[in-house]
Scaffold this motif. Structure first.
Motif, mmCIF file in Angstrom:
data_model
loop_
_atom_site.group_PDB
_atom_site.id
_atom_site.type_symbol
_atom_site.label_atom_id
_atom_site.label_comp_id
_atom_site.label_asym_id
_atom_site.label_seq_id
_atom_site.Cartn_x
_atom_site.Cartn_y
_atom_site.Cartn_z
ATOM 1 N N VAL A 90 0.838 -1.202 0.000
ATOM 2 C CA VAL A 90 0.000 0.000 0.000
ATOM 3 C C VAL A 90 0.876 1.256 0.000
ATOM 4 O O VAL A 90 0.643 2.190 -0.772
ATOM 5 C CB VAL A 90 -0.954 0.020 1.214
ATOM 6 C CG1 VAL A 90 -1.722 1.347 1.268
ATOM 7 C CG2 VAL A 90 -1.940 -1.139 1.144
ATOM 8 N N LEU A 91 1.905 1.269 0.854
ATOM 9 C CA LEU A 91 2.805 2.420 0.906
ATOM 10 C C LEU A 91 3.519 2.631 -0.433
ATOM 11 O O LEU A 91 3.680 3.762 -0.896
ATOM 12 C CB LEU A 91 3.842 2.240 2.018
ATOM 13 C CG LEU A 91 3.348 2.413 3.458
ATOM 14 C CD1 LEU A 91 4.507 2.249 4.434
ATOM 15 C CD2 LEU A 91 2.692 3.776 3.663
ATOM 16 N N ALA A 92 3.951 1.520 -1.068
ATOM 17 C CA ALA A 92 4.639 1.620 -2.365
ATOM 18 C C ALA A 92 3.711 2.182 -3.429
ATOM 19 O O ALA A 92 4.108 3.044 -4.232
ATOM 20 C CB ALA A 92 5.161 0.249 -2.792
ATOM 21 N N PRO A 147 -11.757 10.129 8.967
ATOM 22 C CA PRO A 147 -10.927 8.948 9.140
ATOM 23 C C PRO A 147 -11.716 7.647 9.085
ATOM 24 O O PRO A 147 -12.818 7.535 9.620
ATOM 25 C CB PRO A 147 -10.333 9.148 10.553
ATOM 26 C CG PRO A 147 -10.398 10.611 10.788
ATOM 27 C CD PRO A 147 -11.639 11.078 10.080
ATOM 28 N N GLY A 148 -11.155 6.620 8.429
ATOM 29 C CA GLY A 148 -11.679 5.259 8.479
ATOM 30 C C GLY A 148 -12.842 4.942 7.564
ATOM 31 O O GLY A 148 -13.258 3.785 7.462
ATOM 32 N N VAL A 149 -13.391 5.935 6.867
ATOM 33 C CA VAL A 149 -14.582 5.682 6.060
ATOM 34 C C VAL A 149 -14.274 4.772 4.869
ATOM 35 O O VAL A 149 -15.165 4.135 4.316
ATOM 36 C CB VAL A 149 -15.202 7.014 5.581
ATOM 37 C CG1 VAL A 149 -14.387 7.616 4.445
ATOM 38 C CG2 VAL A 149 -16.650 6.826 5.159
ATOM 39 N N GLY A 150 -12.999 4.678 4.472
ATOM 40 C CA GLY A 150 -12.621 3.807 3.360
ATOM 41 C C GLY A 150 -12.980 2.353 3.599
ATOM 42 O O GLY A 150 -13.220 1.593 2.651
ATOM 43 N N SER A 187 2.002 17.151 6.125
ATOM 44 C CA SER A 187 2.306 16.709 7.492
ATOM 45 C C SER A 187 1.078 16.796 8.390
ATOM 46 O O SER A 187 0.845 15.918 9.230
ATOM 47 C CB SER A 187 3.455 17.546 8.076
ATOM 48 O OG SER A 187 3.086 18.900 8.216
ATOM 49 N N VAL A 188 0.260 17.827 8.198
ATOM 50 C CA VAL A 188 -0.979 17.944 8.975
ATOM 51 C C VAL A 188 -1.958 16.842 8.572
ATOM 52 O O VAL A 188 -2.624 16.237 9.421
ATOM 53 C CB VAL A 188 -1.617 19.333 8.789
ATOM 54 C CG1 VAL A 188 -2.984 19.399 9.477
ATOM 55 C CG2 VAL A 188 -0.703 20.416 9.344
ATOM 56 N N ALA A 189 -2.059 16.561 7.281
ATOM 57 C CA ALA A 189 -2.946 15.495 6.797
ATOM 58 C C ALA A 189 -2.531 14.150 7.374
ATOM 59 O O ALA A 189 -3.373 13.331 7.758
ATOM 60 C CB ALA A 189 -2.912 15.445 5.269
ATOM 61 N N PHE A 190 -1.224 13.905 7.430
ATOM 62 C CA PHE A 190 -0.733 12.650 7.989
ATOM 63 C C PHE A 190 -1.125 12.519 9.458
ATOM 64 O O PHE A 190 -1.529 11.454 9.915
ATOM 65 C CB PHE A 190 0.793 12.575 7.852
ATOM 66 C CG PHE A 190 1.373 11.258 8.286
ATOM 67 C CD1 PHE A 190 1.403 10.176 7.424
ATOM 68 C CD2 PHE A 190 1.890 11.101 9.560
ATOM 69 C CE1 PHE A 190 1.917 8.955 7.823
ATOM 70 C CE2 PHE A 190 2.418 9.891 9.974
ATOM 71 C CZ PHE A 190 2.436 8.810 9.102
ATOM 72 N N GLY A 191 -1.049 13.620 10.190
ATOM 73 C CA GLY A 191 -1.386 13.567 11.605
ATOM 74 C C GLY A 191 -2.871 13.402 11.861
ATOM 75 O O GLY A 191 -3.275 12.666 12.756
ATOM 76 N N THR A 192 -3.722 14.066 11.074
ATOM 77 C CA THR A 192 -5.167 14.049 11.327
ATOM 78 C C THR A 192 -5.889 12.890 10.651
ATOM 79 O O THR A 192 -6.950 12.480 11.099
ATOM 80 C CB THR A 192 -5.815 15.352 10.844
ATOM 81 O OG1 THR A 192 -5.635 15.476 9.429
ATOM 82 C CG2 THR A 192 -5.212 16.560 11.530
ATOM 83 N N ALA A 193 -5.336 12.366 9.547
ATOM 84 C CA ALA A 193 -5.989 11.320 8.747
ATOM 85 C C ALA A 193 -7.372 11.761 8.271
ATOM 86 O O ALA A 193 -8.280 10.952 8.117
ATOM 87 C CB ALA A 193 -6.106 10.006 9.535
ATOM 88 N N SER A 194 -7.539 13.051 8.010
ATOM 89 C CA SER A 194 -8.824 13.574 7.550
ATOM 90 C C SER A 194 -8.611 14.676 6.533
ATOM 91 O O SER A 194 -8.041 15.732 6.858
ATOM 92 C CB SER A 194 -9.637 14.114 8.724
ATOM 93 O OG SER A 194 -10.783 14.799 8.267
ATOM 94 N N LEU A 225 -2.790 3.550 10.551
ATOM 95 C CA LEU A 225 -1.510 4.090 10.096
ATOM 96 C C LEU A 225 -1.543 4.362 8.596
ATOM 97 O O LEU A 225 -1.056 5.401 8.134
ATOM 98 C CB LEU A 225 -0.379 3.110 10.424
ATOM 99 C CG LEU A 225 -0.170 2.804 11.911
ATOM 100 C CD1 LEU A 225 0.919 1.766 12.082
ATOM 101 C CD2 LEU A 225 0.198 4.073 12.668
ATOM 102 N N LEU A 226 -2.124 3.433 7.834
ATOM 103 C CA LEU A 226 -2.216 3.628 6.387
ATOM 104 C C LEU A 226 -3.191 4.752 6.048
ATOM 105 O O LEU A 226 -3.026 5.444 5.035
ATOM 106 C CB LEU A 226 -2.645 2.328 5.708
ATOM 107 C CG LEU A 226 -1.603 1.207 5.730
ATOM 108 C CD1 LEU A 226 -2.188 -0.078 5.152
ATOM 109 C CD2 LEU A 226 -0.357 1.600 4.948
#
Length: 419
Positions: free
Chosen positions: A223-225, A346-349, A259-266, A376-377
């Motif tokens: 997924v990261l790749a 977050p998490g709706v996926g 960086s903010v998106a990574f922290g909030t996941a939203s 985390l993903l």
């Protein structure tokens, strides 16, 4: 505070180290610390930034649509934006499924499916999604945070303001002042970002734990790749060949929002920051940013599509099921269409993934296999989502020279920082 981006990155690193350290060396202590410190710290920041999402989406979209003026210009830009989002989402999920089929992260026998459970929420049908775009009560839509309905109503008002022109000058002035006020509050809230990022990442990493990451390492890395390839190749190509800008310049200047998106996941919570960053550091014209980025935060979910593509192939491999070409095309089509109705939270996926699995005959409860690392993903794919919105806004801004700026935003702390 001129180094806010660096502070957020340091906070993320500390959060990962402390969360993982507690999970490994003091697992009994993690629960209480998470409950009474990490989670509240992250939740305070999320609530502060989320309270601004509806005002900034509504006001910025009305202003952005009205600033475009000519309805033909609005139609042209709207068409280019939606075509970009749908195409990039299709490319994203194609990259994801191709990589998963090549690397085979879920080969039979490597993953234990004993006791796996997951109860998905019901996903809306395509018809319901289309009908729900039109609000029966715009005020109720704002209260409930129904983003598609808010976007529809805001664009309609913007078209009205553009058509009536000078008759609505007073309303336009009021909305301009309201936007400046909201952005001022955003500037204040952003000073809490490092603390919020620390709490959110510490909670996510500590909750997932090293064992979950190790057991799903192949899935995690695929997924990261796929996210990295899409970010560098797809968005890099858009920036280089369509916007005629340097991809390195683009990533460097947009890093604060990522960086903010990574922290909030939203995507929704990050919207105020991503808009300000795009306008002040990338030079995206305010009317374009105000129109494209709120729309993208709601209907452009490339990172989520990548997760769905990899997860579907991964689950099929775990259960030794072979996906036919028709099924793969079905996954691609559903993921692209589902991204339009995916809320920017977050998490709706996972809800959308349940719908995809049902369509191709795979067990929905298998989602339980990836829950351990999904948070985390989710952070990583949110950063990709908002970067796609910014790349689209930059491309349209650079290819629509007749669009004029409407006003200057006061530069926020996060955009002042140097990455």
């Amino acid at each position: 505070m001129k180094n806010l981006t660096k502070q957020i990155v340091i906070a993320l690193i500390l959060g990962i180290a402390i969360g993982l350290g507690l999970n490994i060396f003091a697992p009994s202590a993690f629960g209480p610390i998470d409950t009474y410190f990490f989670t509240p710290l992250g939740e305070i920041f999320l609530r502060l930034i989320q309270m601004l999402v509806v005002p900034i989406v509504f006001v910025s979209l009305v202003i952005g649509t009205a600033s475009l003026g000519d309805p033909k210009k609005l139609g042209r830009i709207g068409g280019k934006t939606i075509l970009f989002f749908l195409t990039s989402t299709a490319i994203a999920i194609t990259i994801a499924m191709s990589l998963a089929l090549l690397i085979k992260p879920g080969e039979k026998g490597l993953i234990d499916t004993t006791g796996v459970e997951y109860e998905p929420s019901e996903a809306p049908s395509v018809v319901d999604t289309l009908l729900n775009i039109i609000p029966t009560n715009p005020i109720a839509a704002m209260v409930n945070g129904e983003m598609l309905q808010i976007i529809f109503f805001a664009i309609l008002l913007g078209v009205g303001l553009a058509t009536l022109n000078k008759k609505t000058d007073l309303i336009k002035k009021f909305l301009d002042q309201a936007f400046d006020l909201v952005m001022y509050v955003v500037n204040i809230v952003m000073y809490t970002a490092p603390f919020g990022a620390f709490g959110l990442i510490a909670s996510a990493v500590g909750g997932a734990g090293w064992d979950a990451i190790k057991s799903l390492a192949a899935y995690f890395l695929v997924v990261l790749a796929a996210l990295l390839i899409h970010l560098v190749v797809t968005y890099g190509s858009v920036v280089k060949f369509m916007a005629k800008k340097s991809p390195i310049w683009f990533i460097k200047n947009f890093a604060p929002a990522m960086s903010v998106a990574f922290g909030t996941a939203s995507s929704g919570a990050t919207l105020p920051v991503s808009m300000t960053t795009a306008q002040k550091r990338l030079g995206v014209k305010e009317p374009v940013s105000s129109f494209v980025q709120p729309l993208g935060a709601t209907i452009n979910m490339d990172g989520t599509a990548i997760m769905q593509g990899v997860a579907t192939v991964f689950i099929a491999q775990v259960y030794a099921e072979s996906l036919t070409l028709t099924q793969l095309l079905t996954v691609l089509l559903i993921a692209v269409l589902a991204s339009i109705g995916t809320a920017a939270v977050p998490g709706v996926g996972l809800i959308m993934l349940a719908m995809v699995l049902q369509q191709v005959g795979l067990p929905v409860e298998a989602i339980g296999l990836i829950l351990g690392v999904d948070r985390l993903l989710d952070m990583a794919r949110t950063a990709v989502n908002i970067t796609g919105d910014a790349a689209c806004a930059l491309y349209i801004s650079e290819t629509e020279p007749d669009i004029e700026e409407t006003s200057e935003l006061e530069e926020s702390p996060v955009t002042q920082s140097q990455s």
